[in-house]
Design an enzyme around this catalytic site. Structure first.
Site, short mmCIF file in Angstrom:
data_model
loop_
_atom_site.label_atom_id
_atom_site.label_comp_id
_atom_site.label_asym_id
_atom_site.label_seq_id
_atom_site.Cartn_x
_atom_site.Cartn_y
_atom_site.Cartn_z
N LYS A 1 -55.39 11.40 21.97
CA LYS A 1 -54.55 10.40 21.30
C LYS A 1 -53.32 10.04 22.15
CE LYS A 1 -52.32 9.88 16.77
NZ LYS A 1 -52.67 8.50 16.51
N HIS B 1 -53.46 15.74 17.48
CA HIS B 1 -53.23 16.14 18.87
C HIS B 1 -52.11 17.16 19.00
CE1 HIS B 1 -50.04 12.76 19.17
NE2 HIS B 1 -50.43 12.84 17.94
N GLU C 1 -50.51 12.09 11.30
CA GLU C 1 -51.92 12.24 11.66
C GLU C 1 -52.67 13.06 10.62
OE1 GLU C 1 -49.58 11.72 13.65
OE2 GLU C 1 -50.26 10.90 15.57
#
Ligand code: DC
Length: 677
Positions: free
Chosen positions: A439, A407, A347
């Site tokens: 997410k 997240h 991410e």
């Protein structure tokens, strides 16, 4: 960005049932497999989050019938046996790695398809090349907007519907391999081999096992390549239960490390031995001090026995490394986390993000954020705990943690911020953009909050021998409260004052003697309850010495003196802080003026009564000579803090009620007061 969220430290033990959502990895794999099955599949316990919605939306855009019911946690999908209804579509995968990779391989099954795919800025930088190269060998073309061969988003994918012998470099992400494995059974004779090795092996294992669950077991040949011995469409599953997310569970395994003694969090449906490799986090946590009890599919995480230092390889369950890295800030020595190079391309660059934010909290990390920025190959992180440095960093107010749209950054720092760093509930961590948990875990902070048990203060007032002590002790035992007997405080002082030659008739002598007394507290276990007892000059008086006829006769007079009451008031109030510091779920304090003067805002206020005969009998049964009605008269008629039924108190006459019935009634009030806000 969503508004910054200040994390309120837990001043009471975390308790209750953690609301862990369904696994993202399983939900998104299951969606792909179900779409490729022949017929209707129904999921229960499914995850509804940004990443799963992205995949659901894409499947709908491709012409699949998908219906979902978030409240019920179900998704129904009509699989078409390998057929993709639309051969043209524009799809956006956001920053959902699973959707990005799984869809790309999935689309390759369409003969003559042409699909435009794009992702968020962050997704554009994440590894796709291995997958696109593998598909090129199968005749697919992935073309970048400038007409060149694409190695990441955005691209247009021209597909042939055939797979053949594929070779994939999945060294950057196991999802590149998983994506191909799931489509393998739909193309007869297809095989997938790997160039080199991959990371996060357990996720490949999960993929293979799920292919089997949907009726197409994969086989691994001697050369390491994969094939499907009995190819065909998947078999629809009329009731497929998605396991709770093991990565999400890691936050609730970690929470009791930071929320004091007596924490106890239940993680229901925890699937040890299930599909998820991240259940291995529990073993690392246990090595660090977690106390875990597993029974009947439920994992109970109790307060840790400290947070121990260590050196751990997180390669196979790297999504959980952030959970340990944050808690490591409070460990008893350095915590080294290895095997996480690939998380630098997830991410966000997770190693760098973690190092940067821990440094902003005042901690030393190795390599430093600067070193990580300079060298992309660094693959480990050592956290050097230092509470003093944390306090200094947060001295002027909560440190705002940047979450980098990750997240797991938000959730792991949310757990760390639950620690009561200053011991007074002062927040020290705030989370930027907390909604990024959407997410995989949209309600994470709500789930965290629901484990906060309210600290409950119970006042139990009443006359002599009205049953206060036995009731209070039993309540303490049943509800995890600290028991405080203020009658014993007055008795201790009375005895000490008598020994010092002071007399209630000479208030000056009492004042002078009080000035020389040093009082303190000691926790003692009595009759199944834990009580705080008053110490005088460090010594704990003997119980029997507090109930002599001399003390019984003098205590009410001494207790009526304003100097004595002032002397004890702050001390008695300080017991609430003591209870909280010691991790009790609350305090139950008994006396004459608790609900009226000492703790007038106690959440639960009780006034106990019993008729005179019953009380005289109780004292006699204890072998005591005690003029209870005489004492009550003095206690109720004195000027300072007389015994009264406090405002709003629940008046309970226990003359004919057994102890357990009284305790049950009060217990109901306590339970309501303890419910999280
Ligand atoms: O609860 P007990 O019988 O041990 O209390 C002894 C005396 O202490 C009681 O008669 C009056 C005094 N007391 C008080 O004045 N205020 C309190 N909160 C508790 C006790």
């Amino acid at each position: 960005m969503s508004p910054t969220l200040v994390i309120r430290p837990f001043q009471t033990p975390a308790r209750g049932v953690a609301q862990v959502p369904g696994s993202k990895s399983i939900t998104n794999r299951a969606l792909i497999l179900a779409a490729l099955a022949d017929g209707v599949t129904l999921f229960t316990g499914a995850l509804f989050s940004r990443d799963t919605r992205i995949l659901i939306a894409a499947l709908r855009a491709l012409g699949f019938e998908v219906t979902d019911d978030e409240a019920a946690g179900t998704i129904r999908i009509v699989g078409l046996g390998g057929r993709i209804p639309r051969d043209r579509a524009k799809l956006h995968v956001g920053n959902a790695g699973t959707a990005a990779r799984f869809l790309t391989a999935f689309l390759a099954l369409a003969p003559g398809g042409e699909y435009e795919l794009d992702g968020d800025e962050a997704m554009r930088a994440r590894p796709m090349r291995g997958l696109l190269d593998a598909l090129r060998a199968a005749g697919c073309r992935a073309v970048a907007p400038d007409g060149s061969a694409a190695d990441g988003f955005p691209f247009t994918l021209h597909t042939t519907g055939k797979l053949g012998r594929l070779e994939v470099d999945a060294s950057a992400s196991s999802q590149l391999l998983s994506a191909l494995l799931m489509v393998l059974p739909l193309s007869a004779g297809a095989t997938v081999s790997m160039k080199g090795s991959t990371v996060s092996e357990p996720f490949v294992e999960m993929t293979a096992r799920m292919c089997g669950q949907f009726g197409r077991p994969l086989a691994r040949l001697a050369d390491g390549s994969w094939s499907c011995p009995a190819p065909g469409s998947y078999v629809a599953q009329p009731a497929y239960a998605i396991e709770p997310d093991a990565t999400a569970a890691s936050y609730f395994i970690a929470l009791p490390a930071v929320t004091g003694a007596r924490a106890s969090v239940r993680i229901e449906g925890y699937a040890d031995g299930g599909l998820q490799g991240d259940t291995a986090f529990a073993k690392v946590a246990a090595a660090c001090g977690a106390k875990l009890r597993a029974a009947d599919g439920t994992l109970v995480a109790d307060s840790w026995s400290g947070i121990r230092s260590g050196d751990f390889d997180f390669n196979a369950f790297s999504d959980t490394f952030l959970t340990l890295a944050t808690v490591a800030a409070l460990a008893d020595g350095p915590v080294k986390i290895r095997g996480i190079a690939h998380t630098r391309k997830q991410e966000t660059d997770r190693v760098l993000a973690m190092a940067t934010e821990l440094e902003r909290l005042g901690l030393k990390v190795e390599p430093s954020a600067a070193q990580l920025r300079a060298d992309e190959s660094l693959s480990s992180l050592t956290v050097f705990p230092n509470k003093a440095a944390l306090r200094q960093a947060a001295a002027a107010g909560p440190v705002e943690i940047r979450t980098y749209e990750d997240h797991r950054m938000a959730m792991s720092f949310g757990v760390l911020g639950s620690f009561d760093l200053f011991g007074d509930g002062r927040p020290w961590i705030a989370i930027q953009d907390p909604a990024c948990t959407g997410k995989t875990f949209p309600h994470f902070f709500r789930a965290l909050e629901s484990l906060r048990t309210n600290f409950v203060r119970v006042s139990v007032d009443g006359g002599a021998a009205s049953g206060k002590s036995s009731t209070s002790r039993r309540l303490a035992q049943l509800h995890g409260l600290l028991h405080v007997d203020t009658g014993a405080h007055y008795r201790s002082l009375t005895r000490a004052l008598l020994l010092a030659g002071a007399s209630a008739d000479d208030p000056a002598s009492v004042k002078a003697a009080l000035a020389r007394l040093r009082i303190g507290s000691r926790l003692v276990a009595r009759q199944g309850a834990r009580s705080s007892a008053l110490t005088l000059d460090g010594a704990l008086p003997d119980d029997a010495d507090l109930r002599t006829p001399e003390v019984n006769a003098a205590v009410s007079k001494i207790a009526a003196l304003p100097s004595v009451r002032t002397f004890l008031l702050e001390y008695q109030r300080s017991q609430v802080k003591l209870a909280s510091e010691q991790g009790f779920a609350g305090v139950v304090m008994e006396g004459r003026d608790i609900g009226s003067v000492v703790l007038p805002d106690a959440e639960v206020r009780i006034f106990l009564e019993a008729d005179a005969d019953a009380r005289a009998r109780r004292r006699a049964a204890e072998g005591q000579a005690d003029q209870v009605t005489q004492r009550d008269h003095l206690d109720a008629t004195r000027k300072t803090a007389p015994m009264v039924c406090p405002n709003g108190a629940c008046r309970l006459d226990n003359t004919h009620l057994p102890l357990e019935a009284v305790v049950a009634q009060i217990g109901e009030l306590i339970k309501v007061a303890a419910l999280p806000r």
